[in-house]
Design a protein around this motif. Structure first.
Motif, PDB file in Angstrom:
ATOM      1  N   TRP A   1       0.841  -1.205   0.000  1.00 31.78           N
ATOM      2  CA  TRP A   1       0.000   0.000   0.000  1.00 31.78           C
ATOM      3  C   TRP A   1       0.871   1.248   0.000  1.00 31.78           C
ATOM      4  CZ3 TRP A   1      -0.520   4.254   3.122  1.00 31.78           C
ATOM      5  CH2 TRP A   1      -1.623   5.072   2.860  1.00 31.78           C
ATOM      6  N   SER A   2       1.900   1.267   0.834  1.00 32.78           N
ATOM      7  CA  SER A   2       2.757   2.442   0.930  1.00 32.78           C
ATOM      8  C   SER A   2       3.510   2.686  -0.374  1.00 32.78           C
ATOM      9  CB  SER A   2       3.740   2.269   2.094  1.00 32.78           C
ATOM     10  OG  SER A   2       4.468   3.450   2.321  1.00 32.78           O
ATOM     11  N   TRP A   3       4.001   1.619  -0.995  1.00 34.34           N
ATOM     12  CA  TRP A   3       4.673   1.775  -2.282  1.00 34.34           C
ATOM     13  C   TRP A   3       3.729   2.349  -3.337  1.00 34.34           C
ATOM     14  CZ3 TRP A   3       7.903  -3.351  -3.190  1.00 34.34           C
ATOM     15  CH2 TRP A   3       9.138  -3.220  -2.544  1.00 34.34           C
ATOM     16  N   HIS A   4       2.519   1.820  -3.376  1.00 37.67           N
ATOM     17  CA  HIS A   4       1.612   2.193  -4.465  1.00 37.67           C
ATOM     18  C   HIS A   4       0.877   3.510  -4.231  1.00 37.67           C
ATOM     19  CE1 HIS A   4       1.152  -1.952  -6.632  1.00 37.67           C
ATOM     20  NE2 HIS A   4       2.405  -1.531  -6.563  1.00 37.67           N
ATOM     21  N   GLU A   5       0.625   3.857  -2.987  1.00 37.28           N
ATOM     22  CA  GLU A   5      -0.154   5.065  -2.706  1.00 37.28           C
ATOM     23  C   GLU A   5       0.694   6.219  -2.193  1.00 37.28           C
ATOM     24  OE1 GLU A   5      -3.135   5.094  -3.791  1.00 37.28           O
ATOM     25  OE2 GLU A   5      -3.064   2.944  -4.257  1.00 37.28           O
ATOM     26  N   MET A   6       1.708   5.955  -1.401  1.00 36.03           N
ATOM     27  CA  MET A   6       2.558   7.006  -0.831  1.00 36.03           C
ATOM     28  C   MET A   6       3.874   7.154  -1.587  1.00 36.03           C
ATOM     29  SD  MET A   6       0.603   7.940   1.645  1.00 36.03           S
ATOM     30  CE  MET A   6       1.655   8.984   2.658  1.00 36.03           C
ATOM     31  N   ARG A   7       4.231   6.102  -2.367  1.00 38.15           N
ATOM     32  CA  ARG A   7       5.499   6.052  -3.109  1.00 38.15           C
ATOM     33  C   ARG A   7       6.701   6.163  -2.174  1.00 38.15           C
ATOM     34  NH1 ARG A   7       5.449   3.106  -6.320  1.00 38.15           N
ATOM     35  NH2 ARG A   7       6.752   3.918  -8.012  1.00 38.15           N
TER      36      ARG A   7
ATOM     37  N   SER B   1      -0.750  -1.115 -10.269  1.00 35.65           N
ATOM     38  CA  SER B   1       0.572  -1.568 -10.690  1.00 35.65           C
ATOM     39  C   SER B   1       0.845  -1.190 -12.135  1.00 35.65           C
ATOM     40  CB  SER B   1       0.682  -3.088 -10.533  1.00 35.65           C
ATOM     41  OG  SER B   1       0.549  -3.477  -9.195  1.00 35.65           O
ATOM     42  N   LEU B   2      -0.150  -1.415 -12.984  1.00 36.02           N
ATOM     43  CA  LEU B   2       0.017  -1.087 -14.397  1.00 36.02           C
ATOM     44  C   LEU B   2       0.186   0.416 -14.589  1.00 36.02           C
ATOM     45  CD1 LEU B   2       0.075  -1.797 -17.378  1.00 36.02           C
ATOM     46  CD2 LEU B   2      -2.432  -1.868 -17.346  1.00 36.02           C
ATOM     47  N   GLU B   3      -0.585   1.210 -13.846  1.00 33.54           N
ATOM     48  CA  GLU B   3      -0.463   2.664 -13.941  1.00 33.54           C
ATOM     49  C   GLU B   3       0.945   3.117 -13.555  1.00 33.54           C
ATOM     50  OE1 GLU B   3      -2.644   6.689 -12.154  1.00 33.54           O
ATOM     51  OE2 GLU B   3      -2.970   4.745 -11.205  1.00 33.54           O
ATOM     52  N   LEU B   4       1.475   2.568 -12.449  1.00 31.91           N
ATOM     53  CA  LEU B   4       2.820   2.949 -12.008  1.00 31.91           C
ATOM     54  C   LEU B   4       3.883   2.472 -12.999  1.00 31.91           C
ATOM     55  CD1 LEU B   4       2.459   2.161  -8.203  1.00 31.91           C
ATOM     56  CD2 LEU B   4       2.619   4.428  -9.256  1.00 31.91           C
ATOM     57  N   THR B   5       3.690   1.297 -13.544  1.00 33.63           N
ATOM     58  CA  THR B   5       4.640   0.790 -14.539  1.00 33.63           C
ATOM     59  C   THR B   5       4.663   1.696 -15.765  1.00 33.63           C
ATOM     60  OG1 THR B   5       4.314  -1.489 -13.781  1.00 33.63           O
ATOM     61  CG2 THR B   5       5.187  -1.185 -16.008  1.00 33.63           C
ATOM     62  N   ARG B   6       3.495   2.066 -16.223  1.00 29.46           N
ATOM     63  CA  ARG B   6       3.392   2.932 -17.408  1.00 29.46           C
ATOM     64  C   ARG B   6       4.032   4.293 -17.143  1.00 29.46           C
ATOM     65  NH1 ARG B   6      -2.118   1.873 -19.368  1.00 29.46           N
ATOM     66  NH2 ARG B   6      -2.656   2.889 -17.411  1.00 29.46           N
ATOM     67  N   ASN B   7       3.880   4.819 -15.914  1.00 25.49           N
ATOM     68  CA  ASN B   7       4.351   6.168 -15.613  1.00 25.49           C
ATOM     69  C   ASN B   7       5.807   6.217 -15.166  1.00 25.49           C
ATOM     70  OD1 ASN B   7       1.790   7.113 -16.174  1.00 25.49           O
ATOM     71  ND2 ASN B   7       1.151   7.195 -14.027  1.00 25.49           N
ATOM     72  N   ASP B   8       6.264   5.183 -14.420  1.00 27.30           N
ATOM     73  CA  ASP B   8       7.540   5.291 -13.718  1.00 27.30           C
ATOM     74  C   ASP B   8       8.657   4.409 -14.252  1.00 27.30           C
ATOM     75  OD1 ASP B   8       6.110   6.996 -12.150  1.00 27.30           O
ATOM     76  OD2 ASP B   8       6.283   5.857 -10.286  1.00 27.30           O
ATOM     77  N   ALA B   9       8.307   3.302 -14.892  1.00 28.47           N
ATOM     78  CA  ALA B   9       9.354   2.354 -15.299  1.00 28.47           C
ATOM     79  C   ALA B   9      10.173   2.899 -16.457  1.00 28.47           C
ATOM     80  CB  ALA B   9       8.736   1.012 -15.675  1.00 28.47           C
ATOM     81  N   ASP B  10      11.486   2.831 -16.317  1.00 29.94           N
ATOM     82  CA  ASP B  10      12.371   3.174 -17.434  1.00 29.94           C
ATOM     83  C   ASP B  10      12.360   2.067 -18.479  1.00 29.94           C
ATOM     84  OD1 ASP B  10      13.871   5.702 -16.413  1.00 29.94           O
ATOM     85  OD2 ASP B  10      13.941   4.297 -14.730  1.00 29.94           O
ATOM     86  N   ILE B  11      12.301   0.824 -18.005  1.00 32.76           N
ATOM     87  CA  ILE B  11      12.268  -0.342 -18.892  1.00 32.76           C
ATOM     88  C   ILE B  11      11.219  -1.315 -18.363  1.00 32.76           C
ATOM     89  CG2 ILE B  11      13.556  -2.380 -19.671  1.00 32.76           C
ATOM     90  CD1 ILE B  11      16.054  -0.648 -19.780  1.00 32.76           C
ATOM     91  N   VAL B  12      10.442  -1.891 -19.283  1.00 35.61           N
ATOM     92  CA  VAL B  12       9.449  -2.899 -18.938  1.00 35.61           C
ATOM     93  C   VAL B  12       9.927  -4.230 -19.519  1.00 35.61           C
ATOM     94  CG1 VAL B  12       7.046  -3.642 -19.192  1.00 35.61           C
ATOM     95  CG2 VAL B  12       7.592  -1.215 -18.883  1.00 35.61           C
TER      96      VAL B  12
END
Length: 366
Positions: A71-77, A132-143
């Motif tokens: 929860w903290s990773w996904h909502e509070m980062r 998870s998908l939203e964060l991957t799309r926004n934050d990941a340098d490589i998928v």
């Protein structure tokens, strides 16, 4: 180069294929002549996970339980992995729990099954995977994707093609000896000829379709053997008639026993509705056992022309494929031999490790 690799799935109630795949990546990287320095990242645990899911590297635990950490990773980062890992050159999230991008970030997307079959997941699971998908799309340098099937799904949901990398998984290439396989078969009290299914019992694995196909076969003196833990939205034990001795449910077995059962089986049947890779298909191919699997999705990529590909929604087609293998042992042996050759040529630890190292170097700017 120091890389933080998330391994929390090893402690899940059902670690499943994502934990097996992540640990396989760690093992492959460790076999390199010059491996990266790796540190696993997890939630807070008093004990290591049970075999075979114990990581072979140092693991740094953040001081939060799993639910709180996710929860903290996904909502509070927060918190960052560096809080326990120290400085790192790159972060590799090997599952869909995405830590904050406090260093260059790679995220493995094993599959997007929750978009294809949302009815197979709980509301809580759907919310988790969507975030998870939203964060991957926004934050990941490589998928990182283990199959072209998953890579194509990532492109369809708006992940830029220049960020997507294909890195297939691998499986230990040791061939179980026939005497060892027969000993395990006898220990479990199985028929001389049996069809094997291996996996976590959940809706997309299509066990209902497999069970219906087996009933259509009406085989006497042969068995369908099911191996693996109960997952979610599943009542596997309750769905089997106690009087039907042609179906054996073994639940979870030791890794060595699983491989021996794959070697002993007349065929492995894995008719999933969708998969991001399908490690059981590859593991069966390594043992030289013919495979019946789905024509759609990543398992068809893995099996290639060495598998018997079927429409997973058609139990009669599954039954006919199994009949063909059971009635023609010479053809089955030929497909099994070709499957092992394909597995050893195409799905090696070197390919996995070198693919990941290329990604880590890119993230680190080397």
């Amino acid at each position: 180069m120091r890389v933080a690799i998330t391994l929390e799935q090893c402690w899940h109630r059902v670690p499943g294929g994502t934990a097996t795949a992540a640990l396989g990546c760690v093992e492959a990287l460790g076999r390199l002549q010059e491996p990266p320095e790796m540190v696993g990242i997890s939630a807070w645990h008093r004990n290591l996970p049970e075999e075979p899911f114990e990581p072979g590297i140092e693991v740094a635990g953040l001081r939060l339980p799993r639910v709180g950490l996710y929860w903290s990773w996904h909502e509070m980062r927060r918190p960052s992995v560096e809080r326990v890992a120290g400085p790192v050159s790159a972060i590799h999230a090997t599952g869909m729990a995405v830590p904050p991008r406090s260093a260059p970030l790679a995220v493995t997307v094993n599959d997007l099954a929750f978009l294809r079959h949302p009815d197979h997941f709980t509301p809580r699971g759907l919310r988790f995977f969507a975030r998870s998908l939203e964060l991957t799309r926004n934050d990941a340098d490589i998928v990182v994707c283990p199959s072209q099937h998953t890579a194509d799904d990532c492109l369809r949901v708006g992940i830029d093609a220049d960020r997507v990398r294909l890195v297939p998984y691998w499986s230990d290439d040791r061939l179980v000896l026939p005497d060892e396989a027969d000993e395990v078969r006898q220990r479990f009290g199985l028929a001389d000829q049996f069809v094997l299914w291996v996996g976590t019992a959940e809706p997309r694995k299509n066990l209902a379709g497999l069970l219906e196909a087996w009933q259509l076969l009406g085989r006497k003196g042969q068995q369908l053997v099911l191996v693996g833990p109960d997952g979610w939205k599943s009542n596997l034990g309750g769905a089997l008639a106690p009087s039907d001795q042609s179906i054996r449910l073994l639940w979870f077995v030791a890794e060595a026993d699983k491989r021996a059962l794959m070697q002993a089986a007349a065929a492995v049947c894995y008719p999933s509705l969708t998969e991001g890779f399908g490690l059981p298909v590859l593991e069966a191919m390594v043992q030289g056992t013919p495979v019946v699997t789905s024509v759609a999705g990543a398992t068809a990529e893995v099996a290639g022309s060495t598998g018997v590909l079927v429409d997973p929604t058609n139990p009669q087609e599954i039954a006919d494929a199994l009949t063909g293998l059971l009635n023609a042992p010479d053809d089955a042996a030929r497909l099994g031999k070709q499957g092992r050759e394909r597995a050893l040529a195409e799905f090696t630890w070197q390919r996995t490790a070198e693919g990941l190292m290329e990604i880590y170097r890119e993230l680190a700017g080397l």
